[in-house]
Structure formats: C-alpha cells, structure tokens
Design a protein around this motif. Structure first.
Motif, PDB file in Angstrom:
ATOM      1  N   GLY A   9       5.194   6.690  -3.418  1.00  0.00           N
ATOM      2  CA  GLY A   9       6.478   7.322  -3.146  1.00  0.00           C
ATOM      3  C   GLY A   9       7.190   6.637  -2.003  1.00  0.00           C
ATOM      4  N   GLY A  10       8.524   6.552  -2.086  1.00  0.00           N
ATOM      5  CA  GLY A  10       9.274   5.853  -1.042  1.00  0.00           C
ATOM      6  C   GLY A  10       8.803   4.417  -0.930  1.00  0.00           C
ATOM      7  N   PRO A  11       8.467   3.964   0.289  1.00  0.00           N
ATOM      8  CA  PRO A  11       8.031   2.579   0.480  1.00  0.00           C
ATOM      9  C   PRO A  11       6.525   2.403   0.352  1.00  0.00           C
ATOM     10  CG  PRO A  11       8.216   3.626   2.595  1.00  0.00           C
ATOM     11  CD  PRO A  11       8.558   4.688   1.566  1.00  0.00           C
ATOM     12  N   THR A  12       5.837   3.468  -0.045  1.00  0.00           N
ATOM     13  CA  THR A  12       4.379   3.491   0.030  1.00  0.00           C
ATOM     14  C   THR A  12       3.757   3.153  -1.311  1.00  0.00           C
ATOM     15  OG1 THR A  12       4.632   5.280   1.647  1.00  0.00           O
ATOM     16  CG2 THR A  12       2.422   4.857   0.817  1.00  0.00           C
ATOM     17  N   ALA A  13       2.898   2.148  -1.300  1.00  0.00           N
ATOM     18  CA  ALA A  13       2.156   1.760  -2.495  1.00  0.00           C
ATOM     19  C   ALA A  13       0.780   1.286  -2.073  1.00  0.00           C
ATOM     20  CB  ALA A  13       2.876   0.661  -3.267  1.00  0.00           C
ATOM     21  N   LEU A  14      -0.177   1.455  -2.958  1.00  0.00           N
ATOM     22  CA  LEU A  14      -1.531   0.948  -2.746  1.00  0.00           C
ATOM     23  C   LEU A  14      -1.704  -0.293  -3.612  1.00  0.00           C
ATOM     24  CD1 LEU A  14      -4.391   1.375  -1.507  1.00  0.00           C
ATOM     25  CD2 LEU A  14      -4.963   2.590  -3.636  1.00  0.00           C
ATOM     26  N   LEU A  15      -2.046  -1.406  -2.981  1.00  0.00           N
ATOM     27  CA  LEU A  15      -2.282  -2.667  -3.675  1.00  0.00           C
ATOM     28  C   LEU A  15      -3.773  -2.960  -3.640  1.00  0.00           C
ATOM     29  CD1 LEU A  15       0.516  -4.787  -1.923  1.00  0.00           C
ATOM     30  CD2 LEU A  15       0.742  -3.112  -3.777  1.00  0.00           C
ATOM     31  N   GLU A  16      -4.339  -3.287  -4.786  1.00  0.00           N
ATOM     32  CA  GLU A  16      -5.736  -3.698  -4.861  1.00  0.00           C
ATOM     33  C   GLU A  16      -5.762  -5.159  -5.270  1.00  0.00           C
ATOM     34  OE1 GLU A  16      -8.331  -0.411  -6.602  1.00  0.00           O
ATOM     35  OE2 GLU A  16      -6.298   0.276  -7.110  1.00  0.00           O
ATOM     36  N   ILE A  17      -6.152  -6.010  -4.316  1.00  0.00           N
ATOM     37  CA  ILE A  17      -6.076  -7.451  -4.512  1.00  0.00           C
ATOM     38  C   ILE A  17      -7.188  -8.118  -3.716  1.00  0.00           C
ATOM     39  CG2 ILE A  17      -4.341  -7.616  -2.669  1.00  0.00           C
ATOM     40  CD1 ILE A  17      -3.199 -10.065  -4.075  1.00  0.00           C
ATOM     41  N   GLY A  18      -7.878  -9.055  -4.344  1.00  0.00           N
ATOM     42  CA  GLY A  18      -8.903  -9.820  -3.654  1.00  0.00           C
ATOM     43  C   GLY A  18      -9.993  -8.984  -3.016  1.00  0.00           C
ATOM     44  N   GLY A  19     -10.289  -7.822  -3.617  1.00  0.00           N
ATOM     45  CA  GLY A  19     -11.306  -6.945  -3.076  1.00  0.00           C
ATOM     46  C   GLY A  19     -10.830  -6.027  -1.978  1.00  0.00           C
ATOM     47  N   HIS A 105       0.273 -16.116  10.188  1.00  0.00           N
ATOM     48  CA  HIS A 105      -0.585 -15.562   9.144  1.00  0.00           C
ATOM     49  C   HIS A 105      -1.857 -14.984   9.737  1.00  0.00           C
ATOM     50  CE1 HIS A 105      -2.202 -19.766   9.313  1.00  0.00           C
ATOM     51  NE2 HIS A 105      -3.347 -19.124   9.210  1.00  0.00           N
ATOM     52  N   HIS A 106      -2.447 -14.095   8.968  1.00  0.00           N
ATOM     53  CA  HIS A 106      -3.688 -13.429   9.357  1.00  0.00           C
ATOM     54  C   HIS A 106      -4.563 -13.348   8.108  1.00  0.00           C
ATOM     55  CE1 HIS A 106      -5.730 -10.612  12.268  1.00  0.00           C
ATOM     56  NE2 HIS A 106      -6.374 -10.313  11.149  1.00  0.00           N
ATOM     57  N   ASP A 107      -5.786 -13.862   8.188  1.00  0.00           N
ATOM     58  CA  ASP A 107      -6.691 -13.861   7.046  1.00  0.00           C
ATOM     59  C   ASP A 107      -7.569 -12.611   7.072  1.00  0.00           C
ATOM     60  OD1 ASP A 107      -5.717 -16.306   6.166  1.00  0.00           O
ATOM     61  OD2 ASP A 107      -7.218 -17.461   7.264  1.00  0.00           O
ATOM     62  N   VAL A 108      -7.593 -11.915   5.939  1.00  0.00           N
ATOM     63  CA  VAL A 108      -8.429 -10.722   5.777  1.00  0.00           C
ATOM     64  C   VAL A 108      -9.255 -10.925   4.515  1.00  0.00           C
ATOM     65  CG1 VAL A 108      -8.484  -8.211   5.684  1.00  0.00           C
ATOM     66  CG2 VAL A 108      -6.536  -9.369   6.761  1.00  0.00           C
ATOM     67  N   PHE A 135       6.105  -9.281   4.192  1.00  0.00           N
ATOM     68  CA  PHE A 135       4.796  -9.920   4.117  1.00  0.00           C
ATOM     69  C   PHE A 135       4.671 -10.674   2.798  1.00  0.00           C
ATOM     70  CE2 PHE A 135       4.343  -5.985   6.521  1.00  0.00           C
ATOM     71  CZ  PHE A 135       3.711  -6.401   7.689  1.00  0.00           C
ATOM     72  N   VAL A 136       3.917 -11.784   2.816  1.00  0.00           N
ATOM     73  CA  VAL A 136       3.512 -12.474   1.596  1.00  0.00           C
ATOM     74  C   VAL A 136       1.994 -12.578   1.598  1.00  0.00           C
ATOM     75  CG1 VAL A 136       3.560 -14.630   0.296  1.00  0.00           C
ATOM     76  CG2 VAL A 136       5.662 -13.747   1.304  1.00  0.00           C
ATOM     77  N   LEU A 137       1.378 -12.189   0.488  1.00  0.00           N
ATOM     78  CA  LEU A 137      -0.070 -12.244   0.332  1.00  0.00           C
ATOM     79  C   LEU A 137      -0.413 -13.386  -0.616  1.00  0.00           C
ATOM     80  CD1 LEU A 137       0.583  -9.337   1.310  1.00  0.00           C
ATOM     81  CD2 LEU A 137      -1.343  -8.528  -0.062  1.00  0.00           C
ATOM     82  N   THR A 138      -1.349 -14.228  -0.186  1.00  0.00           N
ATOM     83  CA  THR A 138      -1.798 -15.357  -0.995  1.00  0.00           C
ATOM     84  C   THR A 138      -3.312 -15.478  -0.877  1.00  0.00           C
ATOM     85  OG1 THR A 138      -1.433 -16.870   0.872  1.00  0.00           O
ATOM     86  CG2 THR A 138       0.361 -16.661  -0.731  1.00  0.00           C
ATOM     87  N   GLY A 139      -3.884 -16.337  -1.713  1.00  0.00           N
ATOM     88  CA  GLY A 139      -5.311 -16.610  -1.632  1.00  0.00           C
ATOM     89  C   GLY A 139      -5.775 -17.370  -2.853  1.00  0.00           C
ATOM     90  N   ASP A 140      -6.868 -18.098  -2.717  1.00  0.00           N
ATOM     91  CA  ASP A 140      -7.402 -18.874  -3.838  1.00  0.00           C
ATOM     92  C   ASP A 140      -7.746 -17.943  -4.995  1.00  0.00           C
ATOM     93  OD1 ASP A 140      -7.171 -21.199  -2.396  1.00  0.00           O
ATOM     94  OD2 ASP A 140      -9.270 -21.239  -1.755  1.00  0.00           O
ATOM     95  N   GLY A 141      -7.187 -18.235  -6.159  1.00  0.00           N
ATOM     96  CA  GLY A 141      -7.453 -17.424  -7.329  1.00  0.00           C
ATOM     97  C   GLY A 141      -6.759 -16.087  -7.337  1.00  0.00           C
ATOM     98  N   LEU A 142      -5.796 -15.890  -6.408  1.00  0.00           N
ATOM     99  CA  LEU A 142      -5.086 -14.619  -6.312  1.00  0.00           C
ATOM    100  C   LEU A 142      -3.601 -14.835  -6.592  1.00  0.00           C
ATOM    101  CD1 LEU A 142      -6.647 -13.175  -3.028  1.00  0.00           C
ATOM    102  CD2 LEU A 142      -7.339 -12.700  -5.382  1.00  0.00           C
ATOM    103  N   PRO A 143      -2.912 -13.818  -7.100  1.00  0.00           N
ATOM    104  CA  PRO A 143      -1.462 -13.936  -7.263  1.00  0.00           C
ATOM    105  C   PRO A 143      -0.773 -13.966  -5.912  1.00  0.00           C
ATOM    106  CG  PRO A 143      -2.182 -11.699  -7.733  1.00  0.00           C
ATOM    107  CD  PRO A 143      -3.426 -12.513  -7.552  1.00  0.00           C
TER     108      PRO A 143
END
Length: 250
Positions: A9-19, A105-108, A135-143
C-alpha cells in the motif's frame, strides 16, 4: 533472474530478490490524518498486510523519513526491527539508518544497492521538502531493479538510465502528489511514468504510491490509461495488494 513483488500500500512493497526480503518506505498505519509540518496529510486506505503479516525483513530502503506518507508510526517500528536500513544522510541522522549519497553503493549478500538521485518536487524545492533518494538493485544472476522513491524529476531518471541502461523492473512512485506549500508536483504523474519507463528501457513497471492519500492528483486508472495510450500497457505489472507476484525479465 527473478524477483517477487508484494504491494502493501502507498509506497510500501516487499521485494524478494537474491535471498533477501527488502521493504520499501514502510507505512502500516490505518487511515486518518497525519501531521506533516504545517500541513495535515489524510490517508484514505490502510495497508493490505500488517507488519506481522510481512514477517522477516532483511533490508529497508527508505527514500526519506520526513513525510508520513513514506514513513509512519508502525512503519518506524517495523524499520527498527530490521537489521539494516539505507537512506539519505538527513534521514540517517534522525533514524539511525545507514547514510548513502547518490551513486554510493552498499553490498548486502548477493545484492548491490546503489543510491540514485531523486528530487521530491520542482527544481529548488529541496529546502522545503528535504533530501530524497532512489535505489537501484543489481547482482550477478539477478534482475536490475529501480526503486524511484518520491521523485518528480525526469532529468534524474535520465541520469540513472545513463548508468543503468537496462532496468528489468522499475518500481515507479507516481500519484502526481501536490500540496499548497509547493508550486508543482511532488511525484511523477502518469505521463511522466510512461516517459520514465521508456528512458529506463524497463521490462516491467510496478506502480507504487498511486493511491491511498488525499493529496494525490491521480490514481491507478490514470496510470493504466497513460500506458495503454502509449501502447505500453504490456509493461505494467500491477499485483493485487497483499499477493506476491513473480516477475521474470524478458
């Protein structure tokens, strides 16, 4: 090369990516009036999920903390329980988040999070609205995933597209928000969302922050109409609030 998006809702979303389970701009309060400096913002719809429903969160991406439609009381509690929050230097000073400047950038785990420019209104609005980040999220094998935050500037989008020329999923905050103390829109309108999608070469667009507040000038129907008129309705991914949607880059 997948990401699961659950719109809350609003600006809130749950993203499941790269574990990781990543939460954007936590807002979980019920409908009602929320003070915002000299203004009162009215929330008209509650979240599709409660903080307990969301469960574990590994990372919070907070575009800014100074407005209650992007971070509210219950959202603050959920954010405090997460092991890491990334946000602007101003928000970090007030909330204890980890500060990030544009292009840092910050790696998690497998995910690299890059802070990207955002402008929460017309040029020159910063002394009134304060700092905001995307923010932009990237990673090997990830969208590659772009989370716009409350950004009204297509010039910022052009800069981001120059650094990340192939965005697989763009979570665009829209709604054409406006308040009396600012002469101009605070967020993208539907036509700008179409332009942003084209600039980014987005494979999927998930509209966020397009309903639930009385200071929004547009809603989901305006977004659908704009993308349909542009012949880009196939890009829109509009998950049913509260239900996970798996997205795979084309």
């Amino acid at each position: 090369m997948t990401i699961t998006v659950t719109v809350i809702g609003g600006p809130t979303a749950l993203l499941e990516i790269g574990g990781l389970r990543v939460l954007t701009d936590p807002t979980f309060d019920p409908p009602g009036d929320h003070p915002a400096g000299p203004l009162t913002l009215t929330k008209t719809a509650g979240p599709a999920l409660s903080p307990a429903d969301v469960g574990r969160v590994d990372l919070v991406l907070l575009s800014h903390d100074q407005h209650p439609d992007n971070l509210d009381g219950l959202g603050r509690k959920k954010m405090a329980a997460a092991p890491l929050t990334l946000s602007t230097p101003e928000a970090a000073a007030r909330t204890g988040a980890t500060p990030m400047l544009p292009w840092q950038h910050h790696d998690v785990g497998r995910v690299r999070v890059t802070a990207v420019p955002a402008l929460h209104g017309p040029p020159g609005c910063e002394p009134v609205v304060g700092q905001v980040t995307g923010f932009v999220l990237t990673g090997d094998g990830l969208p590659t995933v772009y989370v716009s935050g409350d950004n009204a500037s297509l010039e910022c989008v052009r800069l981001i597209a120059g650094r990340f020329p192939a965005v697989d999923v763009a979570l665009l905050f829209g709604g054409a928000a406006a308040v009396p103390v600012i002469d101009g829109r605070l967020t993208l309108n539907a036509a700008d969302m179409v332009t942003a999608a084209r600039l980014l070469g987005a494979g999927h667009v998930v509209p966020l922050h397009v309903d639930g507040w009385s200071h929004f000038g547009e809603g989901p129907a305006d977004v659908r109409a704009a993308f349909s008129e542009a012949g880009l309705d196939h890009l829109l991914a509009s998950p049913v609030p509260g239900r996970p949607l798996l997205l795979t880059p084309a």
